[in-house]
Design a protein around this motif. Structure first.
Motif, PDB file in Angstrom:
ATOM      1  N   PRO A   1      38.261  52.534  38.386  1.00  0.00           N
ATOM      2  CA  PRO A   1      38.400  51.384  38.077  1.00  0.00           C
ATOM      3  C   PRO A   1      36.822  50.839  37.593  1.00  0.00           C
ATOM      4  O   PRO A   1      35.966  50.993  37.859  1.00  0.00           O
ATOM      5  CB  PRO A   1      38.729  50.629  39.084  1.00  0.00           C
ATOM      6  CG  PRO A   1      38.804  51.529  40.316  1.00  0.00           C
ATOM      7  CD  PRO A   1      38.333  52.801  39.905  1.00  0.00           C
ATOM      8  N   THR A   2      37.097  49.774  36.617  1.00  0.00           N
ATOM      9  CA  THR A   2      35.727  49.006  36.206  1.00  0.00           C
ATOM     10  C   THR A   2      35.438  48.418  37.458  1.00  0.00           C
ATOM     11  O   THR A   2      36.010  47.506  38.136  1.00  0.00           O
ATOM     12  CB  THR A   2      36.463  48.044  35.109  1.00  0.00           C
ATOM     13  OG1 THR A   2      36.677  48.617  34.035  1.00  0.00           O
ATOM     14  CG2 THR A   2      34.936  47.384  34.655  1.00  0.00           C
ATOM     15  N   PRO A   3      33.817  48.275  37.740  1.00  0.00           N
ATOM     16  CA  PRO A   3      33.459  47.553  38.775  1.00  0.00           C
ATOM     17  C   PRO A   3      33.622  46.153  38.923  1.00  0.00           C
ATOM     18  O   PRO A   3      33.656  45.471  37.376  1.00  0.00           O
ATOM     19  CB  PRO A   3      31.726  47.795  38.788  1.00  0.00           C
ATOM     20  CG  PRO A   3      31.906  49.188  37.903  1.00  0.00           C
ATOM     21  CD  PRO A   3      33.143  49.211  37.096  1.00  0.00           C
ATOM     22  N   ILE A   4      33.686  45.399  39.787  1.00  0.00           N
ATOM     23  CA  ILE A   4      34.073  43.912  39.904  1.00  0.00           C
ATOM     24  C   ILE A   4      32.739  43.340  40.027  1.00  0.00           C
ATOM     25  O   ILE A   4      32.227  43.546  40.902  1.00  0.00           O
ATOM     26  CB  ILE A   4      34.966  43.556  40.892  1.00  0.00           C
ATOM     27  CG1 ILE A   4      36.428  44.405  40.942  1.00  0.00           C
ATOM     28  CG2 ILE A   4      34.952  42.163  41.128  1.00  0.00           C
ATOM     29  CD1 ILE A   4      37.070  44.006  39.789  1.00  0.00           C
ATOM     30  N   THR A   5      32.530  42.550  39.041  1.00  0.00           N
ATOM     31  CA  THR A   5      30.935  41.879  38.824  1.00  0.00           C
ATOM     32  C   THR A   5      31.052  40.451  39.101  1.00  0.00           C
ATOM     33  O   THR A   5      30.224  39.814  39.004  1.00  0.00           O
ATOM     34  CB  THR A   5      30.423  42.317  37.642  1.00  0.00           C
ATOM     35  OG1 THR A   5      31.174  41.688  36.538  1.00  0.00           O
ATOM     36  CG2 THR A   5      29.941  43.704  37.557  1.00  0.00           C
ATOM     37  N   ASP A   6      32.259  40.003  39.183  1.00  0.00           N
ATOM     38  CA  ASP A   6      32.479  38.423  39.503  1.00  0.00           C
ATOM     39  C   ASP A   6      33.508  38.288  40.708  1.00  0.00           C
ATOM     40  O   ASP A   6      34.581  38.949  40.638  1.00  0.00           O
ATOM     41  CB  ASP A   6      33.075  37.622  38.460  1.00  0.00           C
ATOM     42  CG  ASP A   6      33.274  36.092  38.614  1.00  0.00           C
ATOM     43  OD1 ASP A   6      33.148  36.004  39.480  1.00  0.00           O
ATOM     44  OD2 ASP A   6      33.344  35.637  37.439  1.00  0.00           O
ATOM     45  N   PRO A   7      33.291  37.843  41.872  1.00  0.00           N
ATOM     46  CA  PRO A   7      34.434  37.644  43.044  1.00  0.00           C
ATOM     47  C   PRO A   7      35.757  37.211  42.549  1.00  0.00           C
ATOM     48  O   PRO A   7      36.737  37.562  43.120  1.00  0.00           O
ATOM     49  CB  PRO A   7      33.418  36.788  44.043  1.00  0.00           C
ATOM     50  CG  PRO A   7      32.758  35.926  43.459  1.00  0.00           C
ATOM     51  CD  PRO A   7      32.183  37.008  42.240  1.00  0.00           C
TER      52      PRO A   7
ATOM     53  N   PRO B   1      42.864  39.149  41.366  1.00  0.00           N
ATOM     54  CA  PRO B   1      43.773  39.892  40.280  1.00  0.00           C
ATOM     55  C   PRO B   1      43.723  41.320  40.324  1.00  0.00           C
ATOM     56  O   PRO B   1      44.769  41.979  40.086  1.00  0.00           O
ATOM     57  CB  PRO B   1      43.490  39.259  38.949  1.00  0.00           C
ATOM     58  CG  PRO B   1      42.055  38.763  39.069  1.00  0.00           C
ATOM     59  CD  PRO B   1      42.053  38.233  40.421  1.00  0.00           C
ATOM     60  N   ALA B   2      42.602  41.867  40.425  1.00  0.00           N
ATOM     61  CA  ALA B   2      42.339  43.278  40.526  1.00  0.00           C
ATOM     62  C   ALA B   2      43.052  43.890  41.575  1.00  0.00           C
ATOM     63  O   ALA B   2      43.769  44.983  41.747  1.00  0.00           O
ATOM     64  CB  ALA B   2      41.061  43.654  40.581  1.00  0.00           C
ATOM     65  N   PHE B   3      43.185  43.262  42.939  1.00  0.00           N
ATOM     66  CA  PHE B   3      43.693  44.001  43.979  1.00  0.00           C
ATOM     67  C   PHE B   3      45.310  43.872  43.657  1.00  0.00           C
ATOM     68  O   PHE B   3      45.894  44.931  44.207  1.00  0.00           O
ATOM     69  CB  PHE B   3      43.480  42.855  45.055  1.00  0.00           C
ATOM     70  CG  PHE B   3      43.939  43.507  46.563  1.00  0.00           C
ATOM     71  CD1 PHE B   3      42.930  44.353  47.205  1.00  0.00           C
ATOM     72  CD2 PHE B   3      45.004  43.141  47.076  1.00  0.00           C
ATOM     73  CE1 PHE B   3      43.629  45.049  48.413  1.00  0.00           C
ATOM     74  CE2 PHE B   3      45.493  43.698  48.319  1.00  0.00           C
ATOM     75  CZ  PHE B   3      44.764  44.568  48.947  1.00  0.00           C
ATOM     76  N   GLU B   4      45.675  42.739  43.049  1.00  0.00           N
ATOM     77  CA  GLU B   4      46.977  42.702  42.815  1.00  0.00           C
ATOM     78  C   GLU B   4      47.566  43.795  41.834  1.00  0.00           C
ATOM     79  O   GLU B   4      48.837  44.300  42.109  1.00  0.00           O
ATOM     80  CB  GLU B   4      47.462  40.998  42.178  1.00  0.00           C
ATOM     81  CG  GLU B   4      48.997  40.812  42.040  1.00  0.00           C
ATOM     82  CD  GLU B   4      49.013  39.514  41.109  1.00  0.00           C
ATOM     83  OE1 GLU B   4      50.092  39.472  40.578  1.00  0.00           O
ATOM     84  OE2 GLU B   4      48.414  38.713  41.485  1.00  0.00           O
ATOM     85  N   LYS B   5      46.756  43.821  41.030  1.00  0.00           N
ATOM     86  CA  LYS B   5      47.152  45.015  39.791  1.00  0.00           C
ATOM     87  C   LYS B   5      47.231  46.385  40.540  1.00  0.00           C
ATOM     88  O   LYS B   5      48.152  47.161  40.333  1.00  0.00           O
ATOM     89  CB  LYS B   5      46.270  44.767  38.625  1.00  0.00           C
ATOM     90  CG  LYS B   5      46.512  45.842  37.673  1.00  0.00           C
ATOM     91  CD  LYS B   5      45.476  45.792  36.331  1.00  0.00           C
ATOM     92  CE  LYS B   5      45.530  46.964  35.676  1.00  0.00           C
ATOM     93  NZ  LYS B   5      44.567  47.169  34.615  1.00  0.00           N
TER      94      LYS B   5
ATOM     95  N   SER C   1      52.216  38.967  44.820  1.00  0.00           N
ATOM     96  CA  SER C   1      51.954  37.871  43.678  1.00  0.00           C
ATOM     97  C   SER C   1      51.305  36.892  44.307  1.00  0.00           C
ATOM     98  O   SER C   1      51.374  36.633  45.359  1.00  0.00           O
ATOM     99  CB  SER C   1      53.322  37.274  43.359  1.00  0.00           C
ATOM    100  OG  SER C   1      53.032  36.138  42.585  1.00  0.00           O
ATOM    101  N   ASN C   2      49.876  36.761  43.730  1.00  0.00           N
ATOM    102  CA  ASN C   2      48.912  35.908  43.969  1.00  0.00           C
ATOM    103  C   ASN C   2      48.903  34.428  43.471  1.00  0.00           C
ATOM    104  O   ASN C   2      48.973  34.746  42.313  1.00  0.00           O
ATOM    105  CB  ASN C   2      47.494  36.457  44.000  1.00  0.00           C
ATOM    106  CG  ASN C   2      47.226  37.600  44.964  1.00  0.00           C
ATOM    107  OD1 ASN C   2      47.542  37.098  46.128  1.00  0.00           O
ATOM    108  ND2 ASN C   2      46.240  38.597  44.413  1.00  0.00           N
ATOM    109  N   GLY C   3      48.654  33.534  44.054  1.00  0.00           N
ATOM    110  CA  GLY C   3      48.531  32.093  43.057  1.00  0.00           C
ATOM    111  C   GLY C   3      47.197  31.934  42.799  1.00  0.00           C
ATOM    112  O   GLY C   3      46.307  32.952  42.875  1.00  0.00           O
ATOM    113  N   PRO C   4      46.901  30.873  42.462  1.00  0.00           N
ATOM    114  CA  PRO C   4      45.379  30.540  42.102  1.00  0.00           C
ATOM    115  C   PRO C   4      44.578  30.397  43.254  1.00  0.00           C
ATOM    116  O   PRO C   4      44.903  30.441  44.056  1.00  0.00           O
ATOM    117  CB  PRO C   4      45.757  29.211  41.596  1.00  0.00           C
ATOM    118  CG  PRO C   4      47.105  28.642  41.397  1.00  0.00           C
ATOM    119  CD  PRO C   4      47.938  29.430  42.048  1.00  0.00           C
ATOM    120  N   SER C   5      43.081  31.232  42.764  1.00  0.00           N
ATOM    121  CA  SER C   5      42.476  31.480  43.824  1.00  0.00           C
ATOM    122  C   SER C   5      41.526  30.274  43.744  1.00  0.00           C
ATOM    123  O   SER C   5      41.128  29.759  42.820  1.00  0.00           O
ATOM    124  CB  SER C   5      41.709  32.956  43.497  1.00  0.00           C
ATOM    125  OG  SER C   5      42.504  33.856  43.228  1.00  0.00           O
TER     126      SER C   5
END
Length: 126
Positions: free
Chosen positions: A2-8, A13-17, A65-69
Motif C-alpha cells: 500500500p501507499t505509505p500514509i504521510t498524513d495521520p 479511511p485506509a484502515f477501514e478500506k 464504518s468510521n464516522g468523521p475523525s
C-alpha cells in the motif's frame, strides 16, 4: 504494497478500506511495530495475538464504518478519535454489530510513514 500514509488523517479511511477488503497484510501494514489494541471485549492484544484477532475479524467478514475523525497531531505522534460501527459474523453464524468511539494513538516512523500504535475501540455490542 500500500501507499505509505504521510498524513495521520489518512489512517482511519485506509484502515477501514483495508479491513473491509479483507486484506490482512494491508491492515497489518498500518500498524506500528509493537502496536497494541484493546478489543471491544476489553482484552489487550499485541504481536501474534493482534495478528490472530485481526485475521479472525476478517474471517468473520468484518465490515467497518468510521464516522468523521478528529485528529490532533504533533511532529511524530497523533491522537485520533472517531465514531465507528463494526458488523461481523460471530461463531454462531449470526451477524453481530458493535459501535463505539475510538481513542487511538498514531506514530510517525523514521521513514515518515504514519502507523497506528495504540488502538482503543471503546464500544458496546448491540
Amino acid at each position: 504494497m500500500p501507499t505509505p500514509i504521510t498524513d495521520p488523517e489518512q489512517l482511519p479511511p485506509a484502515f477501514e478500506k483495508a479491513m473491509n477488503s479483507g486484506n490482512l497484510d494491508e491492515v497489518l501494514s498500518l500498524l506500528a511495530p509493537g502496536a497494541v489494541m484493546r478489543t471491544v471485549t476489553g482484552e489487550t492484544v499485541t504481536g501474534q495475538a493482534l495478528r490472530d484477532y485481526t485475521a479472525g475479524s476478517i474471517a468473520g467478514n468484518a465490515q467497518l464504518s468510521n464516522g468523521p475523525s478528529r485528529v490532533v497531531a504533533g511532529d511524530d505522534i497523533a491522537f485520533i478519535s472517531e465514531e465507528w460501527t463494526l458488523e461481523i459474523t460471530g461463531p454462531d453464524g449470526n451477524r453481530k454489530k458493535a459501535t463505539g468511539t475510538t481513542a487511538n494513538v498514531a506514530r510517525r516512523g523514521q521513514d515518515g510513514t504514519w502507523r497506528m500504535a495504540i488502538l482503543n475501540p471503546l464500544g458496546t455490542a448491540a
